[in-house]
Design a protein around this motif. Structure first.
Motif, PDB file in Angstrom:
ATOM      1  N   VAL A 125      24.897  29.753  29.692  1.00 35.35           N
ATOM      2  CA  VAL A 125      25.874  30.495  28.889  1.00 35.35           C
ATOM      3  C   VAL A 125      25.336  31.742  28.201  1.00 35.35           C
ATOM      4  N   THR A 126      24.016  31.835  27.993  1.00 34.96           N
ATOM      5  CA  THR A 126      23.486  32.989  27.259  1.00 34.96           C
ATOM      6  C   THR A 126      23.873  34.317  27.896  1.00 34.96           C
ATOM      7  N   PRO A 127      23.730  34.485  29.223  1.00 33.64           N
ATOM      8  CA  PRO A 127      24.170  35.759  29.824  1.00 33.64           C
ATOM      9  C   PRO A 127      25.676  35.981  29.676  1.00 33.64           C
ATOM     10  N   LEU A 128      26.467  34.906  29.764  1.00 28.29           N
ATOM     11  CA  LEU A 128      27.918  35.036  29.647  1.00 28.29           C
ATOM     12  C   LEU A 128      28.314  35.525  28.261  1.00 28.29           C
ATOM     13  N   VAL A 129      27.663  34.978  27.246  1.00 24.86           N
ATOM     14  CA  VAL A 129      27.981  35.368  25.876  1.00 24.86           C
ATOM     15  C   VAL A 129      27.673  36.849  25.659  1.00 24.86           C
ATOM     16  N   LYS A 130      26.550  37.296  26.166  1.00 25.85           N
ATOM     17  CA  LYS A 130      26.165  38.702  26.006  1.00 25.85           C
ATOM     18  C   LYS A 130      27.102  39.632  26.774  1.00 25.85           C
ATOM     19  N   GLN A 131      27.581  39.162  27.915  1.00 23.13           N
ATOM     20  CA  GLN A 131      28.373  40.022  28.799  1.00 23.13           C
ATOM     21  C   GLN A 131      29.880  39.854  28.614  1.00 23.13           C
ATOM     22  N   ARG A 132      30.296  39.002  27.687  1.00 20.71           N
ATOM     23  CA  ARG A 132      31.720  38.706  27.506  1.00 20.71           C
ATOM     24  C   ARG A 132      32.582  39.951  27.339  1.00 20.71           C
ATOM     25  N   LEU A 151      27.589  42.621  37.252  1.00 21.91           N
ATOM     26  CA  LEU A 151      27.977  41.509  36.386  1.00 21.91           C
ATOM     27  C   LEU A 151      28.945  40.578  37.103  1.00 21.91           C
ATOM     28  N   MET A 152      29.931  41.153  37.783  1.00 22.05           N
ATOM     29  CA  MET A 152      30.930  40.333  38.459  1.00 22.05           C
ATOM     30  C   MET A 152      30.317  39.551  39.618  1.00 22.05           C
ATOM     31  N   ALA A 153      29.347  40.153  40.299  1.00 22.23           N
ATOM     32  CA  ALA A 153      28.689  39.441  41.394  1.00 22.23           C
ATOM     33  C   ALA A 153      27.927  38.237  40.859  1.00 22.23           C
ATOM     34  N   ARG A 154      27.250  38.423  39.722  1.00 24.81           N
ATOM     35  CA  ARG A 154      26.507  37.305  39.144  1.00 24.81           C
ATOM     36  C   ARG A 154      27.453  36.220  38.637  1.00 24.81           C
ATOM     37  N   PHE A 155      28.570  36.643  38.018  1.00 24.38           N
ATOM     38  CA  PHE A 155      29.557  35.669  37.564  1.00 24.38           C
ATOM     39  C   PHE A 155      30.143  34.922  38.762  1.00 24.38           C
ATOM     40  N   ARG A 157      28.826  34.243  41.651  1.00 24.96           N
ATOM     41  CA  ARG A 157      27.920  33.267  42.266  1.00 24.96           C
ATOM     42  C   ARG A 157      28.006  31.917  41.559  1.00 24.96           C
ATOM     43  N   THR A 158      28.227  31.946  40.255  1.00 22.76           N
ATOM     44  CA  THR A 158      28.327  30.698  39.502  1.00 22.76           C
ATOM     45  C   THR A 158      29.764  30.198  39.434  1.00 22.76           C
ATOM     46  N   GLY A 159      30.722  31.114  39.312  1.00 27.57           N
ATOM     47  CA  GLY A 159      32.100  30.728  39.078  1.00 27.57           C
ATOM     48  C   GLY A 159      32.938  30.457  40.306  1.00 27.57           C
ATOM     49  N   LEU A 160      32.571  31.047  41.438  1.00 28.91           N
ATOM     50  CA  LEU A 160      33.380  30.859  42.641  1.00 28.91           C
ATOM     51  C   LEU A 160      33.369  29.418  43.152  1.00 28.91           C
ATOM     52  N   PRO A 161      32.256  28.708  43.097  1.00 35.45           N
ATOM     53  CA  PRO A 161      32.268  27.304  43.550  1.00 35.45           C
ATOM     54  C   PRO A 161      33.092  26.406  42.631  1.00 35.45           C
ATOM     55  N   SER A 162      33.028  25.114  42.886  1.00 31.48           N
ATOM     56  CA  SER A 162      33.814  24.145  42.125  1.00 31.48           C
ATOM     57  C   SER A 162      33.110  23.733  40.841  1.00 31.48           C
ATOM     58  N   ALA A 163      33.884  23.134  39.936  1.00 30.46           N
ATOM     59  CA  ALA A 163      33.299  22.563  38.722  1.00 30.46           C
ATOM     60  C   ALA A 163      32.353  21.422  39.080  1.00 30.46           C
ATOM     61  N   ASN A 192      37.843  21.754  43.676  1.00 28.24           N
ATOM     62  CA  ASN A 192      38.400  22.999  44.224  1.00 28.24           C
ATOM     63  C   ASN A 192      37.524  24.198  43.875  1.00 28.24           C
ATOM     64  N   TRP A 193      37.461  25.143  44.793  1.00 22.10           N
ATOM     65  CA  TRP A 193      36.780  26.410  44.535  1.00 22.10           C
ATOM     66  C   TRP A 193      37.398  27.076  43.302  1.00 22.10           C
ATOM     67  N   THR A 194      36.602  27.820  42.586  1.00 20.12           N
ATOM     68  CA  THR A 194      36.933  28.624  41.393  1.00 20.12           C
ATOM     69  C   THR A 194      37.167  27.798  40.126  1.00 20.12           C
ATOM     70  N   THR A 195      37.162  26.463  40.217  1.00 16.68           N
ATOM     71  CA  THR A 195      37.323  25.690  38.977  1.00 16.68           C
ATOM     72  C   THR A 195      36.101  25.864  38.067  1.00 16.68           C
ATOM     73  N   ALA A 196      34.962  26.206  38.631  1.00 18.47           N
ATOM     74  CA  ALA A 196      33.794  26.506  37.787  1.00 18.47           C
ATOM     75  C   ALA A 196      34.060  27.740  36.929  1.00 18.47           C
ATOM     76  N   ALA A 197      34.759  28.723  37.501  1.00 19.95           N
ATOM     77  CA  ALA A 197      35.056  29.952  36.754  1.00 19.95           C
ATOM     78  C   ALA A 197      35.919  29.655  35.534  1.00 19.95           C
ATOM     79  N   VAL A 198      36.844  28.714  35.656  1.00 20.08           N
ATOM     80  CA  VAL A 198      37.694  28.344  34.527  1.00 20.08           C
ATOM     81  C   VAL A 198      36.833  27.734  33.420  1.00 20.08           C
ATOM     82  N   ALA A 199      35.914  26.855  33.800  1.00 14.75           N
ATOM     83  CA  ALA A 199      35.013  26.270  32.807  1.00 14.75           C
ATOM     84  C   ALA A 199      34.193  27.351  32.112  1.00 14.75           C
ATOM     85  N   LEU A 200      33.655  28.277  32.870  1.00 14.78           N
ATOM     86  CA  LEU A 200      32.841  29.351  32.291  1.00 14.78           C
ATOM     87  C   LEU A 200      33.664  30.221  31.352  1.00 14.78           C
TER      88      LEU A 200
END
Length: 473
Positions: A125-132, A151-155, A157-163, A192-200
């Protein structure tokens, strides 16, 4: 050329309709906002649903994307009566093992609540908080070439897969459960794909401006938006239910805060055959069964953090919660559903008489479900708050049909305006160069059935209005 009555007419006064109307009015255009009910707000309404003196939020209750909306946050809503109230704990997630991971403003405090996964959580979460501040405008937008591609590419990579994939980063039940509760807001199987992005996204907002409620009820946000709109010179007409486009006054642009099924009913012959076929294939998702309670005291949670949380995610472990969501997606009704609970009166005494309290909760059900989920929801709460049932003075329930009756956009009880899976995330409601344009010149759609989808952020309406300005004005 015949002069139009208005430059633009917006039909529907939910957060997206209000955002669209404000965006257009800020450009100096003449805008009329039409609402079918007697009061504005869509999902932003509050009422005494149970007993006199108890104010309940009919739909949305907690607003992490409202306070952090790239559009709403630019508006002087505090000058129009809006006051955000921030609980000390944004969200708590009690587990049967006695642990309670929490989401609070401090990433370090949240990390300590997940035990051995403290370092792994901070690494996430540290990079996410800084880049919010840079990420949120990119995420809450239609498909586009990002202003911050790295930034979006890095997000991504983590957010596109599933929770489920994201949870594999962690070893403790606490960290995995925290991820599950955040991802379950997607109203999809956690595989489902992208559910990780919702969590992030929800973790990021919790560590940003927080998860607030509006003092005096969610209707305060709608009223503040409407007050600002009329202060700019906009006009609002309520109690005007439109069943056909011919009933509307003339305008250069028409923006519809409606989902595809209503477009089909309203527009009829106005849509091209291709656009109509796409609307007919639009997919709606899970529904909700919702309960509001008037209580004789606060919810007696055993875990202390739950007694300080605005939101409580009830679903135990990642595995139990994921199984619940998967069964619901297949048309089943879990005996132990994921329950999203809010405790507004703990932090806003105006919601209930002195010494009394309110509680608000829903669980996910199959779209169109007619099953009464009262007993299983209350059993889930009682599981972590023994004695809860004894504190109930009155309750008010809404099944999927009643949710849709309250707001016709909630087809089958779907409060997200349609499935938000990978297939339908950026092509909602149809595959077009601009998702906000319909096939009829001058008519646009600005509801949660367009990107970025459900939630009280107003960005669907804001982006639709910006499209209108580019196209017509």
């Amino acid at each position: 050329m015949v002069k139009s009555d208005f430059d633009a007419v917006v039909l529907g006064s939910g957060p997206n309709g209000l955002a669209a109307a404000i965006t257009l009015q800020q450009k100096g255009l003449s805008v009329l906002l039409i609402e079918g009910r007697k009061d504005i707000g869509g999902g932003l309404r509050s009422a005494e649903l149970t007993l006199p003196g108890f104010t309940h939020d009919i739909c949305s209750a907690i607003h992490p994307l409202g306070i952090d909306s790239p559009f709403f946050s630019t508006l002087p809503l505090q000058n129009h009566g809006l006051e955000w109230v921030l609980p000390p704990i944004a969200a708590a997630h009690p587990l049967d093992n006695g642990a309670t991971p929490v989401l609070v403003h401090s990433p370090e405090t949240t990390a300590r609540s997940v035990g051995a996964d403290e370092t792994a959580y901070l690494r996430l979460v540290t990079p996410l908080v800084k880049q919010r501040p840079q990420l949120l405008p990119e995420l809450l937008a239609p498909l586009h070439f990002p202003a911050h591609p790295g930034l979006m590419a890095r997000f991504g990579r983590t957010g596109l897969p599933s929770a489920a994939h994201l949870a594999k980063r962690f070893v403790t039940p606490e960290a995995k459960a925290l991820i599950a509760g955040m991802a379950a807001h997607a109203m999809q199987p956690l595989t489902n794909w992208t559910t990780a992005a919702v969590a992030l996204l929800f973790l990021m907002t919790g560590h940003g401006k927080g998860w607030p409620l509006a003092r005096h009820g969610s209707s305060s946000l709608a009223n503040a938006l409407a007050s600002y709109f009329t202060a700019l010179g906009g006009s609002i007409e309520t109690n005007t239910y439109i069943t056909h486009l011919s009933q509307l006054p003339s305008s250069r642009a028409l923006l519809l805060d409606l989902t595809p099924r209503q477009l089909l009913r309203l527009g009829g012959h106005r849509w091209s055959s291709l656009y109509q076929r796409q609307l007919e294939k639009y997919r709606y998702g899970m529904g909700v069964f919702k309960i509001d309670w008037a209580l004789d005291g606060p919810v007696p949670f055993t875990a202390a953090p739950c007694r300080e949380a605005g939101t409580v995610h009830i679903g135990n472990t990642f595995e139990e919660l994921a199984a619940s969501e998967a069964l619901t997606a297949k048309g089943g009704h879990p005996e132990k559903p994921f329950v999203l609970l809010a405790q507004q009166s703990l932090f806003d005494p105006s919601r209930a008489p002195q010494g009394k309290h309110t509680a608000w909760a829903y669980c996910h059900v199959p779209g169109g479900s007619q099953k009464d989920m009262t007993a299983v929801i209350e059993a889930q709460i009682e599981r972590y708050a023994p004695g809860f049932r004894q504190r109930i003075l009155a309750r008010h329930t809404m099944d999927t049909a009643q949710m849709e009756e309250y707001n016709p956009n909630y087809i089958g009880g779907d409060i997200n305006g349609g499935k938000m899976d990978l297939r339908q995330l950026f092509t909602r409601p149809a595959l077009r160069r601009s998702p906000y344009r319909t096939s009829a010149k001058g008519i646009y759609i600005c509801s949660s059935a367009t990107p970025p989808g459900g939630g009280v952020h107003g960005m669907c309406g804001h982006h639709a209005a910006r499209r209108v300005v580019k196209d017509l004005f």
